[in-house]
Design an enzyme around this catalytic site. Structure first.
Site, PDB file in Angstrom:
ATOM      1  N   SER A 119      -8.371   0.074   0.063  1.00  0.00           N
ATOM      2  CA  SER A 119      -7.277   0.713   0.783  1.00  0.00           C
ATOM      3  C   SER A 119      -7.793   1.614   1.890  1.00  0.00           C
ATOM      4  O   SER A 119      -7.016   2.079   2.715  1.00  0.00           O
ATOM      5  CB  SER A 119      -6.413   1.514  -0.183  1.00  0.00           C
ATOM      6  OG  SER A 119      -7.190   2.118  -1.170  1.00  0.00           O
ATOM      7  N   ASN A 190      -1.719   3.303   4.823  1.00  0.00           N
ATOM      8  CA  ASN A 190      -2.350   4.554   4.382  1.00  0.00           C
ATOM      9  C   ASN A 190      -2.598   5.529   5.521  1.00  0.00           C
ATOM     10  O   ASN A 190      -2.688   6.731   5.296  1.00  0.00           O
ATOM     11  CB  ASN A 190      -3.636   4.262   3.609  1.00  0.00           C
ATOM     12  CG  ASN A 190      -3.318   3.906   2.167  1.00  0.00           C
ATOM     13  OD1 ASN A 190      -2.255   4.261   1.659  1.00  0.00           O
ATOM     14  ND2 ASN A 190      -4.199   3.182   1.517  1.00  0.00           N
TER      15      ASN A 190
HETATM   16  N1  CAA Z   1       4.980  -4.054 -12.858  1.00  0.00           N
HETATM   17  C1  CAA Z   1       5.893  -5.033 -12.675  1.00  0.00           C
HETATM   18  N2  CAA Z   1       7.198  -4.797 -12.401  1.00  0.00           N
HETATM   19  C2  CAA Z   1       7.592  -3.501 -12.362  1.00  0.00           C
HETATM   20  C3  CAA Z   1       6.697  -2.445 -12.560  1.00  0.00           C
HETATM   21  C4  CAA Z   1       5.333  -2.757 -12.822  1.00  0.00           C
HETATM   22  N3  CAA Z   1       4.421  -1.802 -13.006  1.00  0.00           N
HETATM   23  N4  CAA Z   1       7.394  -1.280 -12.443  1.00  0.00           N
HETATM   24  C5  CAA Z   1       8.665  -1.611 -12.180  1.00  0.00           C
HETATM   25  N5  CAA Z   1       8.788  -2.948 -12.122  1.00  0.00           N
HETATM   26  C6  CAA Z   1      10.010  -3.711 -11.804  1.00  0.00           C
HETATM   27  C7  CAA Z   1      11.084  -3.512 -12.854  1.00  0.00           C
HETATM   28  O1  CAA Z   1      10.961  -4.456 -13.893  1.00  0.00           O
HETATM   29  C8  CAA Z   1      12.372  -3.747 -12.041  1.00  0.00           C
HETATM   30  O2  CAA Z   1      12.595  -5.116 -11.855  1.00  0.00           O
HETATM   31  P1  CAA Z   1      14.115  -5.689 -11.700  1.00  0.00           P
HETATM   32  O3  CAA Z   1      14.693  -5.036 -10.475  1.00  0.00           O
HETATM   33  O4  CAA Z   1      13.915  -7.182 -11.540  1.00  0.00           O
HETATM   34  O5  CAA Z   1      14.802  -5.298 -12.957  1.00  0.00           O
HETATM   35  C9  CAA Z   1      12.013  -3.169 -10.662  1.00  0.00           C
HETATM   36  O6  CAA Z   1      10.572  -3.142 -10.591  1.00  0.00           O
HETATM   37  C10 CAA Z   1      12.553  -1.775 -10.476  1.00  0.00           C
HETATM   38  O7  CAA Z   1      12.027  -0.970 -11.537  1.00  0.00           O
HETATM   39  P2  CAA Z   1      12.844   0.189 -12.278  1.00  0.00           P
HETATM   40  O8  CAA Z   1      14.310  -0.120 -12.217  1.00  0.00           O
HETATM   41  O9  CAA Z   1      12.220   0.409 -13.621  1.00  0.00           O
HETATM   42  O10 CAA Z   1      12.473   1.499 -11.511  1.00  0.00           O
HETATM   43  P3  CAA Z   1      12.677   1.859  -9.992  1.00  0.00           P
HETATM   44  O11 CAA Z   1      13.931   1.332  -9.416  1.00  0.00           O
HETATM   45  O12 CAA Z   1      12.380   3.314  -9.940  1.00  0.00           O
HETATM   46  O13 CAA Z   1      11.477   1.087  -9.258  1.00  0.00           O
HETATM   47  C11 CAA Z   1       9.326   1.155  -8.316  1.00  0.00           C
HETATM   48  C12 CAA Z   1      10.151   1.316  -9.595  1.00  0.00           C
HETATM   49  C13 CAA Z   1       9.402  -0.272  -7.826  1.00  0.00           C
HETATM   50  C14 CAA Z   1       7.885   1.486  -8.695  1.00  0.00           C
HETATM   51  C15 CAA Z   1       9.914   2.133  -7.232  1.00  0.00           C
HETATM   52  O14 CAA Z   1      10.034   3.427  -7.763  1.00  0.00           O
HETATM   53  C16 CAA Z   1       9.098   2.180  -5.972  1.00  0.00           C
HETATM   54  O15 CAA Z   1       9.194   1.345  -5.107  1.00  0.00           O
HETATM   55  N6  CAA Z   1       8.240   3.246  -5.833  1.00  0.00           N
HETATM   56  C17 CAA Z   1       7.364   3.410  -4.704  1.00  0.00           C
HETATM   57  C18 CAA Z   1       6.116   2.598  -4.924  1.00  0.00           C
HETATM   58  C19 CAA Z   1       5.170   2.699  -3.762  1.00  0.00           C
HETATM   59  O16 CAA Z   1       5.365   3.418  -2.793  1.00  0.00           O
HETATM   60  N7  CAA Z   1       4.073   1.932  -3.875  1.00  0.00           N
HETATM   61  C20 CAA Z   1       3.024   1.940  -2.898  1.00  0.00           C
HETATM   62  C21 CAA Z   1       1.989   2.922  -3.315  1.00  0.00           C
HETATM   63  S1  CAA Z   1       0.671   2.963  -2.167  1.00  0.00           S
HETATM   64  C22 CAA Z   1      -0.362   1.746  -2.670  1.00  0.00           C
HETATM   65  O17 CAA Z   1      -0.190   1.101  -3.653  1.00  0.00           O
HETATM   66  C23 CAA Z   1      -1.506   1.441  -1.811  1.00  0.00           C
HETATM   67  C24 CAA Z   1      -2.626   2.339  -1.723  1.00  0.00           C
HETATM   68  O18 CAA Z   1      -3.563   1.969  -1.088  1.00  0.00           O
HETATM   69  C25 CAA Z   1      -2.658   3.690  -2.327  1.00  0.00           C
END
Ligand code: CAA
Length: 293
Positions: A119, A190
């Site tokens: 990243s 990032n």
């Molecule tokens: N693995 C697989 N599926 C997952 C999961 C996981 N760890 N966590 C959640 N899900 C799925 C759930 O099953 C659900 O699926 P459906 O819609 O089909 O039912 C969906 O994601 C939504 O989950 P929830 O309803 O439980 O919870 P939510 O609506 O709060 O969503 C989230 C969870 C998708 C994590 C959301 O909070 C989100 O988008 N957060 C921000 C994540 C983000 O910004 N990620 C980038 C980080 S930076 C990075 O990764 C790169 C780096 O270099 C640092």
């Protein structure tokens, strides 16, 4: 050359997610970890995710079985020697990545494409450990990999255009939206996300608002799915700390400098969700409570 077999090195949070989407897209996929218990942990996590998808009716039990059938785990690096593409998702440390790719370079045929999920490290510097920088790209996924729609496809000045186009097509086959990025530290996401996350910690340090209020502000005021301090716990404070240090080293700008509180939390082993403690305490995972400093 059509990609048929994909190797994923590292079966942690990111690697397991990448292996899952690769197998789900129809590629024979082999995931490699250094110890059998880590292989098992990664594969168990994938099985749990697939079971959840079956439960929700997103995929059938038969499809889940087929996906699992395309996936194998191994601790033996030589098992990757017939892969068409190898994606690395190991610890965010340059020497470890360079050593891994130098080994892979010796055991894989010259046609195998290498990709790093780094990243923040420079793709050019990792690729330089091999004799195939022209067949080397960055494929940067986002957590949780099965859910997040984006892959940054990163080219260096050495990447062959045909290899780059093939990797854009591979990202699309995984069902992701791809964006094109140059090999500039932090790429697109990032470069914008890390200063924002670090500023949220600085706001907390300076007493601008409480943990809950900083998070609520960005969730409800800007429509973000998670507040910045929740997101930091989700990504891992150690990971963010590594990334910030690498970006600060590259750009020498305050916006990338790790705030003292982040450093102290990492030194204390408060790494976020994975250790049960970060800006929140996850003793009750369904109802995390904000830490008191
Ligand atoms: N693995 C697989 N599926 C997952 C999961 C996981 N760890 N966590 C959640 N899900 C799925 C759930 O099953 C659900 O699926 P459906 O819609 O089909 O039912 C969906 O994601 C939504 O989950 P929830 O309803 O439980 O919870 P939510 O609506 O709060 O969503 C989230 C969870 C998708 C994590 C959301 O909070 C989100 O988008 N957060 C921000 C994540 C983000 O910004 N990620 C980038 C980080 S930076 C990075 O990764 C790169 C780096 O270099 C640092």
């Amino acid at each position: 050359m059509a990609i048929q077999k994909v190797g994923v090195v590292g079966c942690g949070l990111m690697g397991a997610g990448i292996a899952q989407v690769s197998a789900a897209a129809g590629f024979t996929t082999v995931a490699r970890e250094v110890a059998p218990e880590l292989v098992e942990k990664g594969l168990k996590g994938i099985e749990k995710n697939l079971a959840r998808l079956v439960e929700k009716g997103t995929i059938t039990a038969a499809a889940s079985g087929e996906i699992r059938g395309r996936l194998t785990g191994t601790t033996v690096i030589d098992d990757l020697n017939d892969c068409d593409l190898i994606i690395e998702a190991i610890i965010e440390q340059l020497p470890a990545k360079r050593e891994l790719f130098a080994t892979l370079d010796k055991i894989c045929p010259p046609g195998t494409i290498f990709a790093s999920n780094t990243s923040s490290l420079t793709i050019t510097e990792i690729a330089a450990a091999t004799k195939r920088p022209q067949r080397f790209v960055g494929l940067h996924f986002f957590s949780p990999v099965p859910v997040m729609k984006l892959v940054e496809v990163v080219r260096t000045i050495s990447t062959e255009p045909a290899v780059y186009e093939e990797m854009l097509a591979f990202g699309a086959k995984l069902g992701k939206t791809t964006v094109r990025a140059h090999d500039s530290t932090g790429f697109i996401v990032n470069r914008l996300l890390v200063p924002y996350l670090l500023d949220a910690i600085r706001a907390l340090e300076e007493g601008v608002g409480s943990i809950e209020d900083i998070d609520s502000s960005m969730k409800l005021g800007c429509g973000h799915p998670m507040g910045p301090l929740t997101l930091l716990d989700f990504v891992g404070l150690d990971t963010t700390y590594y990334i910030a240090n690498i970006m600060f080293e590259e750009f020498r700008e305050r916006r990338f400098a790790a705030p003292p509180l982040l450093k102290r939390m990492v030194l204390s082993g408060w790494l976020g969700r994975k250790t049960g403690k970060g800006f929140y305490d996850y003793a009750d995972a369904q109802n995390p409570t904000a830490m008191k400093f």
